[in-house]
Design a protein around this motif. Sequence first.
Motif, PDB file in Angstrom:
ATOM      1  N   ILE A 198      36.562  -2.692   0.024  1.00  0.00           N
ATOM      2  CA  ILE A 198      36.047  -3.693  -0.892  1.00  0.00           C
ATOM      3  C   ILE A 198      35.736  -2.996  -2.208  1.00  0.00           C
ATOM      4  CG2 ILE A 198      33.724  -3.367   0.086  1.00  0.00           C
ATOM      5  CD1 ILE A 198      33.036  -6.202  -0.736  1.00  0.00           C
ATOM      6  N   HIS A 199      36.006  -3.685  -3.315  1.00  0.00           N
ATOM      7  CA  HIS A 199      35.745  -3.080  -4.619  1.00  0.00           C
ATOM      8  C   HIS A 199      34.268  -2.712  -4.715  1.00  0.00           C
ATOM      9  CE1 HIS A 199      35.624  -2.459  -8.973  1.00  0.00           C
ATOM     10  NE2 HIS A 199      36.938  -2.294  -8.885  1.00  0.00           N
ATOM     11  N   LEU A 200      34.005  -1.549  -5.275  1.00  0.00           N
ATOM     12  CA  LEU A 200      32.649  -1.003  -5.292  1.00  0.00           C
ATOM     13  C   LEU A 200      31.649  -1.934  -5.968  1.00  0.00           C
ATOM     14  CD1 LEU A 200      31.164   1.495  -4.304  1.00  0.00           C
ATOM     15  CD2 LEU A 200      31.581   2.565  -6.525  1.00  0.00           C
ATOM     16  N   SER A 201      32.070  -2.628  -7.026  1.00  0.00           N
ATOM     17  CA  SER A 201      31.138  -3.516  -7.729  1.00  0.00           C
ATOM     18  C   SER A 201      30.664  -4.643  -6.821  1.00  0.00           C
ATOM     19  CB  SER A 201      31.807  -4.102  -8.978  1.00  0.00           C
ATOM     20  OG  SER A 201      32.954  -4.874  -8.622  1.00  0.00           O
ATOM     21  N   LYS A 202      31.565  -5.201  -5.998  1.00  0.00           N
ATOM     22  CA  LYS A 202      31.193  -6.248  -5.052  1.00  0.00           C
ATOM     23  C   LYS A 202      30.372  -5.678  -3.902  1.00  0.00           C
ATOM     24  CE  LYS A 202      33.406  -9.583  -7.138  1.00  0.00           C
ATOM     25  NZ  LYS A 202      32.660 -10.710  -7.763  1.00  0.00           N
ATOM     26  N   PHE A 203      30.740  -4.481  -3.491  1.00  0.00           N
ATOM     27  CA  PHE A 203      30.025  -3.828  -2.391  1.00  0.00           C
ATOM     28  C   PHE A 203      28.556  -3.596  -2.733  1.00  0.00           C
ATOM     29  CE2 PHE A 203      28.597   0.241  -0.553  1.00  0.00           C
ATOM     30  CZ  PHE A 203      28.646  -0.075   0.802  1.00  0.00           C
ATOM     31  N   LEU A 204      28.302  -3.118  -3.945  1.00  0.00           N
ATOM     32  CA  LEU A 204      26.932  -2.778  -4.340  1.00  0.00           C
ATOM     33  C   LEU A 204      26.037  -4.004  -4.457  1.00  0.00           C
ATOM     34  CD1 LEU A 204      27.653   0.019  -6.972  1.00  0.00           C
ATOM     35  CD2 LEU A 204      26.766   0.299  -4.653  1.00  0.00           C
ATOM     36  N   GLU A 205      26.634  -5.184  -4.649  1.00  0.00           N
ATOM     37  CA  GLU A 205      25.840  -6.410  -4.716  1.00  0.00           C
ATOM     38  C   GLU A 205      25.183  -6.727  -3.375  1.00  0.00           C
ATOM     39  OE1 GLU A 205      28.189  -9.655  -6.009  1.00  0.00           O
ATOM     40  OE2 GLU A 205      28.721  -8.769  -7.940  1.00  0.00           O
ATOM     41  N   LEU A 206      25.786  -6.254  -2.289  1.00  0.00           N
ATOM     42  CA  LEU A 206      25.329  -6.633  -0.952  1.00  0.00           C
ATOM     43  C   LEU A 206      24.720  -5.481  -0.161  1.00  0.00           C
ATOM     44  CD1 LEU A 206      28.476  -8.739  -0.014  1.00  0.00           C
ATOM     45  CD2 LEU A 206      26.222  -9.657  -0.530  1.00  0.00           C
ATOM     46  N   TRP A 207      25.133  -4.278  -0.431  1.00  0.00           N
ATOM     47  CA  TRP A 207      24.717  -3.131   0.384  1.00  0.00           C
ATOM     48  C   TRP A 207      23.340  -2.647  -0.037  1.00  0.00           C
ATOM     49  CZ3 TRP A 207      26.681  -1.352   4.733  1.00  0.00           C
ATOM     50  CH2 TRP A 207      26.347  -0.077   5.190  1.00  0.00           C
ATOM     51  N   ASP A 208      22.449  -2.404   0.922  1.00  0.00           N
ATOM     52  CA  ASP A 208      21.130  -1.866   0.569  1.00  0.00           C
ATOM     53  C   ASP A 208      20.860  -0.551   1.289  1.00  0.00           C
ATOM     54  OD1 ASP A 208      20.728  -2.702   3.151  1.00  0.00           O
ATOM     55  OD2 ASP A 208      18.876  -3.800   2.758  1.00  0.00           O
ATOM     56  N   GLY A 209      21.872   0.000   1.947  1.00  0.00           N
ATOM     57  CA  GLY A 209      21.721   1.290   2.607  1.00  0.00           C
ATOM     58  C   GLY A 209      22.085   2.430   1.668  1.00  0.00           C
ATOM     59  N   SER A 210      22.169   3.627   2.227  1.00  0.00           N
ATOM     60  CA  SER A 210      22.541   4.796   1.436  1.00  0.00           C
ATOM     61  C   SER A 210      24.060   4.832   1.242  1.00  0.00           C
ATOM     62  CB  SER A 210      22.078   6.074   2.151  1.00  0.00           C
ATOM     63  OG  SER A 210      22.626   7.219   1.522  1.00  0.00           O
ATOM     64  N   LEU A 211      24.481   5.249   0.062  1.00  0.00           N
ATOM     65  CA  LEU A 211      25.912   5.378  -0.201  1.00  0.00           C
ATOM     66  C   LEU A 211      26.511   6.538   0.586  1.00  0.00           C
ATOM     67  CD1 LEU A 211      26.197   4.683  -4.047  1.00  0.00           C
ATOM     68  CD2 LEU A 211      26.732   3.161  -2.150  1.00  0.00           C
ATOM     69  N   LYS A 212      25.671   7.423   1.091  1.00  0.00           N
ATOM     70  CA  LYS A 212      26.158   8.538   1.908  1.00  0.00           C
ATOM     71  C   LYS A 212      26.751   8.044   3.226  1.00  0.00           C
ATOM     72  CE  LYS A 212      22.819  11.889   0.073  1.00  0.00           C
ATOM     73  NZ  LYS A 212      21.681  12.787   0.403  1.00  0.00           N
ATOM     74  N   GLU A 213      26.390   6.798   3.602  1.00  0.00           N
ATOM     75  CA  GLU A 213      26.890   6.249   4.856  1.00  0.00           C
ATOM     76  C   GLU A 213      28.306   5.697   4.717  1.00  0.00           C
ATOM     77  OE1 GLU A 213      24.146   3.285   6.210  1.00  0.00           O
ATOM     78  OE2 GLU A 213      22.404   4.444   5.595  1.00  0.00           O
ATOM     79  N   VAL A 214      28.821   5.663   3.496  1.00  0.00           N
ATOM     80  CA  VAL A 214      30.079   4.961   3.228  1.00  0.00           C
ATOM     81  C   VAL A 214      31.073   5.893   2.535  1.00  0.00           C
ATOM     82  CG1 VAL A 214      31.107   2.970   2.091  1.00  0.00           C
ATOM     83  CG2 VAL A 214      28.789   2.818   2.969  1.00  0.00           C
ATOM     84  N   TYR A 215      32.324   5.789   2.912  1.00  0.00           N
ATOM     85  CA  TYR A 215      33.405   6.543   2.265  1.00  0.00           C
ATOM     86  C   TYR A 215      33.835   5.776   1.023  1.00  0.00           C
ATOM     87  CZ  TYR A 215      38.001   8.726   1.559  1.00  0.00           C
ATOM     88  OH  TYR A 215      39.090   9.381   1.025  1.00  0.00           O
ATOM     89  N   ILE A 216      33.782   6.438  -0.138  1.00  0.00           N
ATOM     90  CA  ILE A 216      34.134   5.812  -1.407  1.00  0.00           C
ATOM     91  C   ILE A 216      35.278   6.591  -2.046  1.00  0.00           C
ATOM     92  CG2 ILE A 216      33.317   5.245  -3.723  1.00  0.00           C
ATOM     93  CD1 ILE A 216      30.507   4.928  -2.522  1.00  0.00           C
ATOM     94  N   ARG A 217      36.289   5.842  -2.481  1.00  0.00           N
ATOM     95  CA  ARG A 217      37.463   6.486  -3.081  1.00  0.00           C
ATOM     96  C   ARG A 217      38.109   5.543  -4.092  1.00  0.00           C
ATOM     97  NH1 ARG A 217      41.599  10.197  -2.528  1.00  0.00           N
ATOM     98  NH2 ARG A 217      43.724   9.355  -2.731  1.00  0.00           N
ATOM     99  N   VAL A 255      33.235 -12.490   1.910  1.00  0.00           N
ATOM    100  CA  VAL A 255      33.226 -11.121   1.395  1.00  0.00           C
ATOM    101  C   VAL A 255      34.668 -10.730   1.067  1.00  0.00           C
ATOM    102  CG1 VAL A 255      32.622  -8.722   1.876  1.00  0.00           C
ATOM    103  CG2 VAL A 255      31.242 -10.562   2.835  1.00  0.00           C
ATOM    104  N   PRO A 256      34.946 -10.293  -0.174  1.00  0.00           N
ATOM    105  CA  PRO A 256      36.330  -9.996  -0.575  1.00  0.00           C
ATOM    106  C   PRO A 256      36.859  -8.694   0.035  1.00  0.00           C
ATOM    107  CG  PRO A 256      34.818  -9.502  -2.376  1.00  0.00           C
ATOM    108  CD  PRO A 256      33.996 -10.130  -1.294  1.00  0.00           C
ATOM    109  N   LEU A 257      37.119  -8.727   1.332  1.00  0.00           N
ATOM    110  CA  LEU A 257      37.620  -7.564   2.054  1.00  0.00           C
ATOM    111  C   LEU A 257      39.141  -7.579   2.084  1.00  0.00           C
ATOM    112  CD1 LEU A 257      35.248  -7.835   5.140  1.00  0.00           C
ATOM    113  CD2 LEU A 257      35.071  -6.097   3.348  1.00  0.00           C
ATOM    114  N   GLU A 258      39.725  -6.394   2.105  1.00  0.00           N
ATOM    115  CA  GLU A 258      41.160  -6.307   2.346  1.00  0.00           C
ATOM    116  C   GLU A 258      41.412  -5.213   3.387  1.00  0.00           C
ATOM    117  OE1 GLU A 258      43.603  -4.071  -0.680  1.00  0.00           O
ATOM    118  OE2 GLU A 258      41.951  -4.723  -2.008  1.00  0.00           O
ATOM    119  N   ALA A 259      42.423  -5.425   4.212  1.00  0.00           N
ATOM    120  CA  ALA A 259      42.734  -4.464   5.270  1.00  0.00           C
ATOM    121  C   ALA A 259      43.172  -3.138   4.660  1.00  0.00           C
ATOM    122  CB  ALA A 259      43.820  -5.027   6.176  1.00  0.00           C
ATOM    123  N   VAL A 260      42.792  -2.038   5.318  1.00  0.00           N
ATOM    124  CA  VAL A 260      43.132  -0.699   4.838  1.00  0.00           C
ATOM    125  C   VAL A 260      44.530  -0.324   5.331  1.00  0.00           C
ATOM    126  CG1 VAL A 260      42.560   1.749   5.005  1.00  0.00           C
ATOM    127  CG2 VAL A 260      40.741   0.068   4.695  1.00  0.00           C
TER     128      VAL A 260
END
Length: 414
Positions: free
Chosen positions: A146-165, A106-111
Amino acid sequence: MLDPFGREARKIVKDEFGGITELLMVIPSYVGIDAALERVRWINSGEVPKGILELDDVRDLLTFYALLGALAFSPYGLEMELVKEASLGIYSLKIETAETMEGTSVPLEAVRGDYIPPRDRAILERTHHTELSPEEKKNLRLEYRIHLSKFLELWDGSLKEVYIRKGYAYLTRGQAVELWKRAFERNFDRAVNLLYEVRDELPGYYFRLYEELGKIAREHFKERLEKMGRAEAQPLRFDLFPPCVKMALGGVPAGLRNYAITVLLTSFLSYARICPNPPRRDVRIRDCVQDLSVVEKEIMPIIIEAGNRCSPPLFEDQPHEIKNIWYHLGFGLTDKPTLEDSGNSPWYFPPNCSKIRANAPELCKPDRDCRNIKNPLTYYLRKLYLENRKRKENEQAEGAENEGKGAGMEGEGK
């Protein structure tokens, strides 16, 4: 090795072995069958052996890919369920104790501190909530993005659960681990699908390993073996067929008739009904059935009906094509076969998706489930597997619900 599909693992496979196929060819010289099985034998105890967790990177990859090679002989069965469950247990434990998740698949990077406005961080991480323990605050900390495009490929929950910026999803350690698990399962399925296509080229070592895996899997899943089901002969599930087969069933125009009916439909229907998970490519129909009734009463009528839906009808236009159907089923060029004739010609295996695209591109209209699939039969096997797993999960949920109701009634009685 933190992740067998991660960046470092891919580098080792490519640089030190030349690729996955080459890796599989050398594994039997380095890994004994018992050593590979150690990666799954622990599963009933629930405790991963220390020796497995401490394997060096190359040894870890060799034993992991030994099991993947064995799964080429049963891409969607209890053996795969066993290896996937055990592997998730091993690598999840490694990730839990690792300092960082960077470098996984998973293409993660430290915050960094300046990625999130201080006010947002204070709200999201509840830094001013004095009632929270240090451990609870640690679990709320946003550690990766993680870049949103990569995130959406794997995530199946609600986007309300995640901070997006600014095009990135920011994740806690727990959310990152869940995302990694989804990526691991996807990569695992993809790898097994790819190996399914080359299993005839693999050394006998892998089939022997597959047989031993089967023994462990049957013991581990003995309570739900019948409910789970295996990829064995069973009535056809038309609703689970791939798009190309459904198109062939509906009838096709003149230029596609012979390929759609004789090549694709004949091979797919016969294997899917009689032997959906053949142990080898040179299997014969008489190795799988005791008489021809299933072919004559279930498979041939479907093929003939599909041929008659073509424009113009295939068998009215080319009545000799019936002999060609039997030839592709392995009985030689005849219209009056017997079981003993099985083996007079090859029982043709369903063509790979790449061959369908090359020879009959009009038949290839992939849906979302075609991703990472290389053969129509693999598509069907996967759908059967997921259907059985869904049924099992529903039955377990219903059982838990009934137990809860029973406990409630018991309490009321008191």
